[in-house]
Design an enzyme around this catalytic site. Structure first.
Site, PDB file in Angstrom:
ATOM      1  N   HIS A 185       5.412  -4.720   5.894  1.00 36.13           N
ATOM      2  CA  HIS A 185       6.601  -4.186   5.975  1.00 36.13           C
ATOM      3  C   HIS A 185       7.680  -5.014   5.247  1.00 36.13           C
ATOM      4  O   HIS A 185       7.407  -5.669   4.352  1.00 36.13           O
ATOM      5  CB  HIS A 185       6.846  -4.415   7.546  1.00 36.13           C
ATOM      6  CG  HIS A 185       6.651  -5.838   8.060  1.00 36.13           C
ATOM      7  ND1 HIS A 185       7.352  -7.139   7.880  1.00 36.13           N
ATOM      8  CD2 HIS A 185       5.420  -6.630   8.740  1.00 36.13           C
ATOM      9  CE1 HIS A 185       6.769  -8.139   7.987  1.00 36.13           C
ATOM     10  NE2 HIS A 185       5.737  -7.870   8.818  1.00 36.13           N
ATOM     11  N   HIS A 217       7.284  -8.873   4.582  1.00 36.12           N
ATOM     12  CA  HIS A 217       6.297  -9.109   3.512  1.00 36.12           C
ATOM     13  C   HIS A 217       6.704  -8.760   2.083  1.00 36.12           C
ATOM     14  O   HIS A 217       6.777  -9.601   1.036  1.00 36.12           O
ATOM     15  CB  HIS A 217       5.041  -8.245   3.402  1.00 36.12           C
ATOM     16  CG  HIS A 217       4.148  -8.528   4.798  1.00 36.12           C
ATOM     17  ND1 HIS A 217       3.901  -7.237   5.980  1.00 36.12           N
ATOM     18  CD2 HIS A 217       3.378  -9.236   5.266  1.00 36.12           C
ATOM     19  CE1 HIS A 217       3.414  -7.886   6.819  1.00 36.12           C
ATOM     20  NE2 HIS A 217       2.788  -8.969   6.399  1.00 36.12           N
ATOM     21  N   SER A 228       3.905  -7.337  11.731  1.00 39.60           N
ATOM     22  CA  SER A 228       2.924  -6.246  11.878  1.00 39.60           C
ATOM     23  C   SER A 228       2.681  -5.581  13.381  1.00 39.60           C
ATOM     24  O   SER A 228       2.514  -4.403  13.581  1.00 39.60           O
ATOM     25  CB  SER A 228       1.701  -6.444  10.976  1.00 39.60           C
ATOM     26  OG  SER A 228       1.935  -6.871   9.562  1.00 39.60           O
ATOM     27  N   GLN A 277       2.918 -22.529  10.837  1.00 40.61           N
ATOM     28  CA  GLN A 277       1.910 -22.118   9.765  1.00 40.61           C
ATOM     29  C   GLN A 277       2.235 -22.592   8.575  1.00 40.61           C
ATOM     30  O   GLN A 277       1.476 -23.369   7.867  1.00 40.61           O
ATOM     31  CB  GLN A 277       1.599 -20.553  10.018  1.00 40.61           C
ATOM     32  CG  GLN A 277       0.623 -20.150   8.993  1.00 40.61           C
ATOM     33  CD  GLN A 277       0.451 -18.551   8.998  1.00 40.61           C
ATOM     34  OE1 GLN A 277      -0.486 -18.235   9.700  1.00 40.61           O
ATOM     35  NE2 GLN A 277       1.117 -17.984   8.199  1.00 40.61           N
ATOM     36  N   GLY A 294       6.846 -16.786   5.400  1.00 42.04           N
ATOM     37  CA  GLY A 294       7.741 -16.405   5.917  1.00 42.04           C
ATOM     38  C   GLY A 294       8.159 -17.288   7.105  1.00 42.04           C
ATOM     39  O   GLY A 294       7.186 -18.107   7.520  1.00 42.04           O
ATOM     40  N   LYS A 321       9.148 -16.913   9.773  1.00 39.59           N
ATOM     41  CA  LYS A 321       8.742 -16.376  11.225  1.00 39.59           C
ATOM     42  C   LYS A 321       7.707 -17.007  11.775  1.00 39.59           C
ATOM     43  O   LYS A 321       7.666 -17.386  12.725  1.00 39.59           O
ATOM     44  CB  LYS A 321       8.448 -14.872  11.251  1.00 39.59           C
ATOM     45  CG  LYS A 321       8.012 -14.378  12.555  1.00 39.59           C
ATOM     46  CD  LYS A 321       7.800 -12.899  12.670  1.00 39.59           C
ATOM     47  CE  LYS A 321       6.205 -12.834  11.902  1.00 39.59           C
ATOM     48  NZ  LYS A 321       5.097 -13.093  12.754  1.00 39.59           N
ATOM     49  N   ASP A 322       6.709 -17.429  11.062  1.00 40.89           N
ATOM     50  CA  ASP A 322       5.361 -18.257  11.151  1.00 40.89           C
ATOM     51  C   ASP A 322       5.871 -19.699  10.687  1.00 40.89           C
ATOM     52  O   ASP A 322       4.872 -20.263  10.040  1.00 40.89           O
ATOM     53  CB  ASP A 322       4.346 -17.676  10.670  1.00 40.89           C
ATOM     54  CG  ASP A 322       3.894 -16.284  11.217  1.00 40.89           C
ATOM     55  OD1 ASP A 322       3.497 -16.021  12.255  1.00 40.89           O
ATOM     56  OD2 ASP A 322       4.130 -15.375  10.144  1.00 40.89           O
ATOM     57  N   MET A 366      -2.171  -9.894   5.833  1.00 44.04           N
ATOM     58  CA  MET A 366      -3.384  -9.346   6.365  1.00 44.04           C
ATOM     59  C   MET A 366      -3.003  -7.695   6.360  1.00 44.04           C
ATOM     60  O   MET A 366      -3.650  -7.075   7.178  1.00 44.04           O
ATOM     61  CB  MET A 366      -3.417  -9.879   7.794  1.00 44.04           C
ATOM     62  CG  MET A 366      -3.986 -11.333   8.015  1.00 44.04           C
ATOM     63  SD  MET A 366      -4.715 -11.764   9.541  1.00 44.04           S
ATOM     64  CE  MET A 366      -3.558 -11.225  10.751  1.00 44.04           C
TER      65      MET A 366
END
Length: 338
Positions: A46, A49, A223, A185, A179, A181-182, A42
């Site tokens: 950083h 990504h 982000s 998802q 990633g 982190k998610d 999105m």
């Protein structure tokens, strides 16, 4: 050809703003037998990504990065209007990562392409944030979106599943990168790819890459970290520290209930410390939970390491108005990340 609208930043990377233009580029890649890696974002890029981009560059002939702030995954009260939009800087960061690929007739200067669609292209029937008022086609992965993040954000994964299905249909990636982190998802999307029998990517080619963290305090890069105030940034690592306390308790043989207690104690202690230090910050724990990595079901309170395999330990912490998420995988990490 790439669409270079007058209002787009100057870039050596081809930027495609329409589905038709991108598909023409992708068809040439198909014809030439090129592999295409894909990193959906999105924007507000950083190092997290960029770690996904590097993974794609290392393992594919070509790499596509999409930048699209998806309205369907924001509830009406969430931060769609204020979500960071930094396209010029995003393109600069990608250009710095480029690898010369002069042998490719598709790209002379870089193996990159950027897909920058409009909302109307992605949602031809229109889109509003209120789910009850939406019209058109939407995707839901039943039984896997109401736990963990889904408790606080009940329509989030519906929006994610819908937009990623659309993006996969457009991009047609050989490999796609997400990633850790998610984690919910990423695992949900692996299931989506399998259930919908997608060929681009195949389930085994949806790769989950370990979370990129601040080298000093372990904060997961996001982000939304840009929202943090100076005082907020000082307490932001609390979630990571709480998860590590739960992990230590789990590895010592404590039942789930004691692990969660240990984590919550860390949050309480840090809140008290912040107050005593005079920091101007509010800290509120949204959730901290342990879930089965296959089903996302909540573990029973009395289960311990000897009883449960492949567990997601995750949480969300609100620091002022910034919502931070993080997780630790317990068990054979490779069986989860694949």
């Amino acid at each position: 050809m790439a669409s270079n609208a007058a209002d787009l930043p100057s870039s050596s990377i081809p930027i495609f703003t329409t589905v038709a233009d991108y598909r023409a580029w992708r068809n040439r890649a198909f014809a030439e037998g090129k592999t295409v890696g894909y990193v959906p974002t999105m924007g507000a890029l950083h190092e997290g990504h960029l770690s996904l981009v590097r993974e794609s560059l290392s393992n594919n002939d070509l790499t596509v990065v999409s930048i699209f702030v998806n309205p369907a995954q924001f509830a009406p009260h969430e931060d769609l209007a204020t979500y960071p939009r930094t396209l010029p800087r995003d393109l600069e960061l990608l250009e710095a990562e480029r690898i010369p690929n002069v042998a490719s007739p598709l790209e002379v200067h870089t193996p990159f392409a950027v897909f920058l669609p409009t909302v109307s292209d992605m949602y031809p029937s229109g889109i509003v944030q209120n789910v009850a008022e939406q019209k058109g086609t939407f995707i839901e992965v039943k039984g896997y979106g109401h736990q963990m993040e889904g408790v606080s954000r009940p329509t989030f994964f519906r929006g994610v599943a819908t937009v990623v299905t659309k993006l996969f249909n457009v991009i047609q990636p050989t490999n796609a990168y997400f990633g850790q982190k998610d984690i919910q998802q990423a695992l949900l999307l692996k299931r989506l790819v399998r259930d919908l029998l997608l060929s681009h990517p195949e389930p085994s080619n949806l790769h989950i890459i370990p979370t990129t963290r601040d080298s000093n305090d372990g904060l997961a890069l996001s982000s939304r970290n840009a929202y943090l105030t100076t005082d907020g940034r000082k307490v932001a690592p609390t979630l990571r520290q709480a998860l590590q306390a739960a992990e230590a308790a789990w590895n010592s043989g404590s039942p789930k209930s004691k692990c969660i207690e240990a984590a919550i104690a860390v949050v309480g202690s840090r809140k008290a410390q912040a107050q005593s230090e005079g920091l101007n910050v509010t800290v509120n724990l949204d959730y901290l939970e342990m879930n089965n990595a296959h089903t996302f079901d909540v573990l029973d309170d009395n289960l311990s390491k000897k009883d449960a395999d492949l567990v997601i330990l995750s949480g969300a912490l609100n620091v002022d108005k910034t919502r931070l998420i993080d997780n630790i995988l317990l068990g054979d990490t490779q069986k989860v990340l694949g």
